[in-house]
Design a protein around this motif. Structure first.
Motif, short mmCIF file in Angstrom:
data_model
loop_
_atom_site.label_atom_id
_atom_site.label_comp_id
_atom_site.label_asym_id
_atom_site.label_seq_id
_atom_site.Cartn_x
_atom_site.Cartn_y
_atom_site.Cartn_z
N MET A 1 0.83 -1.28 -0.15
CA MET A 1 -0.21 -0.04 0.00
C MET A 1 1.46 1.37 -0.01
N VAL A 2 1.86 0.92 0.84
CA VAL A 2 3.01 2.53 0.79
C VAL A 2 3.53 2.27 -0.80
N ALA A 3 3.93 1.39 -1.17
CA ALA A 3 4.17 1.64 -2.89
C ALA A 3 3.26 1.94 -3.19
N LEU A 4 2.23 2.02 -3.48
CA LEU A 4 0.94 2.43 -4.32
C LEU A 4 0.17 3.65 -3.90
N LYS A 5 0.81 3.90 -3.04
CA LYS A 5 0.55 6.10 -2.06
C LYS A 5 2.00 6.13 -3.12
N GLN A 6 2.59 5.86 -3.31
CA GLN A 6 3.76 6.69 -3.28
C GLN A 6 4.00 6.97 -4.68
N LEU A 7 3.44 5.89 -5.65
CA LEU A 7 3.18 5.98 -6.80
C LEU A 7 1.65 6.93 -7.32
N VAL A 8 1.34 6.87 -6.94
CA VAL A 8 -0.01 7.98 -6.71
C VAL A 8 0.51 9.20 -6.55
N ARG A 9 1.22 9.63 -5.61
CA ARG A 9 1.56 10.69 -5.64
C ARG A 9 2.46 11.63 -6.62
N PHE A 10 3.26 10.65 -7.11
CA PHE A 10 4.45 10.65 -8.04
C PHE A 10 3.68 11.13 -9.31
N GLY A 11 2.36 10.05 -8.96
CA GLY A 11 1.68 10.28 -10.82
C GLY A 11 0.91 11.97 -10.71
N TRP A 171 25.87 6.16 -19.55
CA TRP A 171 26.43 4.43 -18.64
C TRP A 171 26.09 4.49 -17.15
N LYS A 172 26.96 5.74 -16.87
CA LYS A 172 26.22 5.90 -15.33
C LYS A 172 25.72 6.76 -14.32
N SER A 173 25.18 7.90 -15.49
CA SER A 173 23.98 8.58 -15.28
C SER A 173 22.96 8.44 -14.52
N TRP A 174 22.76 8.54 -13.36
CA TRP A 174 21.30 8.46 -12.62
C TRP A 174 20.35 9.52 -12.60
N VAL A 175 19.22 9.75 -12.75
CA VAL A 175 18.21 10.74 -11.95
C VAL A 175 17.79 10.51 -10.67
N THR A 176 17.63 11.07 -9.40
CA THR A 176 16.72 11.42 -8.00
C THR A 176 15.95 11.84 -8.28
N PHE A 177 14.81 11.58 -7.85
CA PHE A 177 13.46 12.21 -7.39
C PHE A 177 13.33 12.10 -6.04
N LYS A 178 12.33 13.41 -5.68
CA LYS A 178 12.09 12.91 -4.58
C LYS A 178 9.97 12.86 -4.15
N VAL A 179 9.59 11.74 -4.10
CA VAL A 179 7.66 12.30 -3.34
C VAL A 179 8.06 11.70 -2.17
N ASP A 180 7.38 12.81 -1.49
CA ASP A 180 6.66 13.21 -0.35
C ASP A 180 7.75 12.60 1.48
N GLY A 181 9.22 13.15 0.78
CA GLY A 181 9.47 12.76 1.53
C GLY A 181 11.35 11.69 1.61
N THR A 182 10.98 10.62 0.19
CA THR A 182 11.16 9.42 0.16
C THR A 182 12.27 9.93 -1.07
N ARG A 183 13.56 9.70 -1.40
CA ARG A 183 13.83 10.13 -2.70
C ARG A 183 14.69 8.12 -3.60
N TYR A 184 13.76 8.19 -4.75
CA TYR A 184 14.25 7.65 -5.58
C TYR A 184 15.31 7.95 -6.78
N ARG A 185 15.45 6.73 -7.21
CA ARG A 185 16.58 7.35 -8.58
C ARG A 185 16.24 5.90 -9.64
N MET A 186 16.31 6.72 -10.42
CA MET A 186 16.50 5.65 -11.77
C MET A 186 16.83 5.69 -13.16
N PRO A 187 17.91 4.89 -13.69
CA PRO A 187 18.93 4.90 -15.19
C PRO A 187 18.22 6.18 -15.92
N ILE A 188 19.42 7.16 -16.06
CA ILE A 188 18.41 8.60 -16.74
C ILE A 188 18.03 8.16 -17.84
#
Length: 271
Positions: A1-11, A171-188
């Motif tokens: 549920m936490v992951a789902l809420k974060q996904l909704v906030r991100f959306g 290849w080694k670059s990442w983008v990080t972003f914050k959703v409701d205080g939690t920071r995530y990252r993905m390959p750019i």
């Protein structure tokens, strides 16, 4: 549920960042279904886009620096549109007073809306870049990608090599972003592909409402070829590189100004 809420906030944050594109799509739909009087449809779209841009700056949703970036994208997009329509890649068949070589001026705002989304998402999601390539690599890469949109009509299409360069350079670059205080990252590179894919979906909506027409859509609307995703991914890369470079330059300037202020304060305290 936490992951789902974060996904909704991100959306939700993504949706808020897409305010400018949403207004453009809504305007395309409304003017298609309910024709407005006095002016051709393309001219009304230009007026609506200008008013929307003015309101976003006036309301503080966009800064003056971001307006400069968006204006740059408007010019870049309009130049590309003029060339592509001249080469017969697509057309703007409807009438309009505010046209340049057959291209309505509102078309530049469709490119500007991509820049607006990037600027909005950058601020809302507190985007940070990890292991971002040097300026001397980023600028030539962005220039080469943009020029290939023109040169492939006269020379070979170097798109596969450009994609290869993008993978190697980032290849080694990442983008990080914050959703409701939690920071995530993905390959750019993944973010490039995802944004490009969703723009392709938006392109299908835009052509459905007659924003422009490809050759296979003259008689009746049909889906935009899936191969166009690669073109949008490349355009997103150019957009992202420009925005990221300007953000970094502004960030460095802000740091330098902060250091100067701190130095002045220390001098004042000393004397």
């Amino acid at each position: 549920m936490v992951a789902l809420k974060q996904l909704v906030r991100f959306g939700w944050e993504q949706a808020l960042s897409c305010l400018f594109p949403v207004v453009i799509f809504a305007s395309l739909a409304i003017t298609k279904i309910f024709p407005l009087p006095f002016l051709p449809r393309y001219d009304w779209l230009l007026i609506i886009s200008l008013l929307m841009q003015w309101w976003m700056v006036r309301s503080g949703l966009e800064t003056r620096d971001e307006l400069k970036v968006i204006t740059l994208f408007h010019l870049i997009g309009l130049t590309l549109e003029v060339f592509k329509t001249h080469m017969g890649s697509w057309s703007y068949p409807e009438e309009g007073y505010f046209k340049i070589l057959g291209v309505p001026l509102y078309s530049g705002f469709m490119y500007a809306s991509v820049a607006s989304y990037l600027c909005q998402a950058w601020r809302r999601l507190k985007v940070e870049l990890i292991k971002w390539p040097p300026f001397l690599i980023v600028v030539p890469l962005a220039s080469a990608i943009y020029l290939n949109f023109f040169t492939h009509h006269y020379w070979i299409d170097v798109r596969p090599w450009l994609f290869g360069l993008v993978i190697i350079i980032f290849w080694k670059s990442w983008v990080t972003f914050k959703v409701d205080g939690t920071r995530y990252r993905m390959p750019i590179t993944l973010s490039f592909v995802l944004i490009g894919f969703f723009i392709w979906i938006a392109e299908n909506i835009a052509t459905f409402f007659g924003a422009w027409k490809y050759l296979n859509q003259i008689d009746a609307w049909s889906f935009v070829h899936l191969g166009k995703v690669s073109s949008w991914v490349l355009l997103v890369i150019v957009s992202f590189l420009i925005v990221a470079t300007l953000k970094q330059v502004k960030g460095e300037n802000s740091k330098n100004v902060s250091k100067i202020h701190q130095g002045v304060i220390q001098v004042d305290k000393k004397y």
